[in-house]
Motif scaffolding. Sequence first.
Motif, PDB file in Angstrom:
ATOM      1  N   LEU A  83      15.119   3.463  -2.135  1.00  0.00           N
ATOM      2  CA  LEU A  83      15.514   4.737  -2.748  1.00  0.00           C
ATOM      3  C   LEU A  83      15.763   5.828  -1.720  1.00  0.00           C
ATOM      4  CD1 LEU A  83      13.043   4.802  -5.786  1.00  0.00           C
ATOM      5  CD2 LEU A  83      15.469   4.133  -5.770  1.00  0.00           C
ATOM      6  N   ASP A  84      15.298   5.607  -0.484  1.00  0.00           N
ATOM      7  CA  ASP A  84      15.535   6.544   0.619  1.00  0.00           C
ATOM      8  C   ASP A  84      14.884   7.912   0.377  1.00  0.00           C
ATOM      9  OD1 ASP A  84      16.579   6.813   3.183  1.00  0.00           O
ATOM     10  OD2 ASP A  84      18.403   7.772   2.459  1.00  0.00           O
ATOM     11  N   LEU A  85      13.706   7.885  -0.267  1.00  0.00           N
ATOM     12  CA  LEU A  85      12.936   9.096  -0.536  1.00  0.00           C
ATOM     13  C   LEU A  85      11.497   8.887  -0.065  1.00  0.00           C
ATOM     14  CD1 LEU A  85      14.107   9.703  -4.212  1.00  0.00           C
ATOM     15  CD2 LEU A  85      14.801  11.037  -2.208  1.00  0.00           C
ATOM     16  N   PRO A  86      10.779   9.957   0.248  1.00  0.00           N
ATOM     17  CA  PRO A  86       9.361   9.782   0.598  1.00  0.00           C
ATOM     18  C   PRO A  86       8.592   9.181  -0.580  1.00  0.00           C
ATOM     19  CG  PRO A  86      10.109  11.990   1.163  1.00  0.00           C
ATOM     20  CD  PRO A  86      11.197  11.352   0.350  1.00  0.00           C
ATOM     21  N   PHE A  87       7.606   8.339  -0.279  1.00  0.00           N
ATOM     22  CA  PHE A  87       6.781   7.755  -1.333  1.00  0.00           C
ATOM     23  C   PHE A  87       5.444   7.321  -0.768  1.00  0.00           C
ATOM     24  CE2 PHE A  87       8.869   4.049   0.465  1.00  0.00           C
ATOM     25  CZ  PHE A  87       7.896   3.065   0.451  1.00  0.00           C
ATOM     26  N   GLN A  88       4.507   7.045  -1.691  1.00  0.00           N
ATOM     27  CA  GLN A  88       3.195   6.526  -1.315  1.00  0.00           C
ATOM     28  C   GLN A  88       2.983   5.177  -1.980  1.00  0.00           C
ATOM     29  OE1 GLN A  88      -0.243   9.059  -1.468  1.00  0.00           O
ATOM     30  NE2 GLN A  88       1.016  10.897  -1.270  1.00  0.00           N
ATOM     31  N   SER A  89       2.222   4.341  -1.307  1.00  0.00           N
ATOM     32  CA  SER A  89       1.910   3.019  -1.829  1.00  0.00           C
ATOM     33  C   SER A  89       0.583   2.558  -1.239  1.00  0.00           C
ATOM     34  CB  SER A  89       3.030   2.044  -1.451  1.00  0.00           C
ATOM     35  OG  SER A  89       2.836   0.806  -2.072  1.00  0.00           O
ATOM     36  N   LYS A  90      -0.008   1.547  -1.847  1.00  0.00           N
ATOM     37  CA  LYS A  90      -1.236   0.934  -1.331  1.00  0.00           C
ATOM     38  C   LYS A  90      -0.991  -0.561  -1.182  1.00  0.00           C
ATOM     39  CE  LYS A  90      -4.244   4.256  -3.585  1.00  0.00           C
ATOM     40  NZ  LYS A  90      -5.172   4.486  -4.683  1.00  0.00           N
ATOM     41  N   LEU A  91      -1.436  -1.094  -0.053  1.00  0.00           N
ATOM     42  CA  LEU A  91      -1.329  -2.530   0.201  1.00  0.00           C
ATOM     43  C   LEU A  91      -2.620  -3.035   0.818  1.00  0.00           C
ATOM     44  CD1 LEU A  91       2.186  -2.850   1.910  1.00  0.00           C
ATOM     45  CD2 LEU A  91       1.590  -3.563  -0.400  1.00  0.00           C
ATOM     46  N   ILE A  92      -2.961  -4.269   0.524  1.00  0.00           N
ATOM     47  CA  ILE A  92      -4.055  -4.919   1.241  1.00  0.00           C
ATOM     48  C   ILE A  92      -3.450  -5.528   2.498  1.00  0.00           C
ATOM     49  CG2 ILE A  92      -5.717  -6.812   1.241  1.00  0.00           C
ATOM     50  CD1 ILE A  92      -6.103  -6.315  -1.750  1.00  0.00           C
ATOM     51  N   ASN A  93      -3.967  -5.100   3.638  1.00  0.00           N
ATOM     52  CA  ASN A  93      -3.507  -5.593   4.933  1.00  0.00           C
ATOM     53  C   ASN A  93      -4.643  -6.314   5.640  1.00  0.00           C
ATOM     54  OD1 ASN A  93      -0.861  -4.717   4.765  1.00  0.00           O
ATOM     55  ND2 ASN A  93      -1.209  -2.826   5.878  1.00  0.00           N
ATOM     56  N   TYR A  94      -4.307  -6.929   6.759  1.00  0.00           N
ATOM     57  CA  TYR A  94      -5.275  -7.679   7.556  1.00  0.00           C
ATOM     58  C   TYR A  94      -5.382  -7.096   8.953  1.00  0.00           C
ATOM     59  CZ  TYR A  94      -5.435 -11.300   4.000  1.00  0.00           C
ATOM     60  OH  TYR A  94      -5.632 -11.994   2.825  1.00  0.00           O
ATOM     61  N   LYS A  95      -6.614  -7.022   9.442  1.00  0.00           N
ATOM     62  CA  LYS A  95      -6.877  -6.573  10.807  1.00  0.00           C
ATOM     63  C   LYS A  95      -6.793  -7.769  11.758  1.00  0.00           C
ATOM     64  CE  LYS A  95      -9.925  -2.835   9.368  1.00  0.00           C
ATOM     65  NZ  LYS A  95     -11.106  -2.060   9.700  1.00  0.00           N
ATOM     66  N   LEU A  96      -6.863  -7.476  13.038  1.00  0.00           N
ATOM     67  CA  LEU A  96      -6.840  -8.515  14.070  1.00  0.00           C
ATOM     68  C   LEU A  96      -7.950  -9.540  13.859  1.00  0.00           C
ATOM     69  CD1 LEU A  96      -5.721  -9.622  16.768  1.00  0.00           C
ATOM     70  CD2 LEU A  96      -7.239  -8.023  17.934  1.00  0.00           C
TER      71      LEU A  96
END
Length: 163
Positions: free
Chosen positions: A119-132
């Motif tokens: 959409l080329d607009l600012p937005f917020q989201s949440k994701l589960i990520n992994y650390k080293l």
Amino acid sequence: MISKKDSKNPFIKTPLKCWDIYIQSVFSNKIPGSIEQDKATLEYFKDRFKWDTQWDILEENYDALVLTDLNKHIIWVNQGFKKMTGYSPHFAIGKKPSFLQGECTSTLALKEFKRKLSLDLPFQSKLINYKLDHSTYLCQIHIFPLKNISGNTSHFLALETEI
């Protein structure tokens, strides 16, 4: 320094000349606070890519900054990225942020993330990520498209916070 043979002097030391890596070390040695360091580095990129933006977005709370090109390749991360993920800036540069995702990362959340990105607009989201160390963390991501003086998006800046 790299050693280089010469006919008069068998070893001449010549410095590395990669500006994007060098600039981080310059700013980290001369600017005391991390927000000031981040702003100074982003100012360098602003001049380089001719962005038409102000850095008031950095007044928000964040742990890490991730700057990507339109192909979603990381071109810069701040020092907070290493503190949050365990990955060094050197490791992250050139990769896509998807290297932080794994089996616990929601495919639905990723689809929604890609839709919002388009959409080329600012937005917020949440994701589960992994650390080293392979542990997971919930990452609040606030994405800002960075537009050049022609009004076209050329990069994305992500402000990330572990929640």
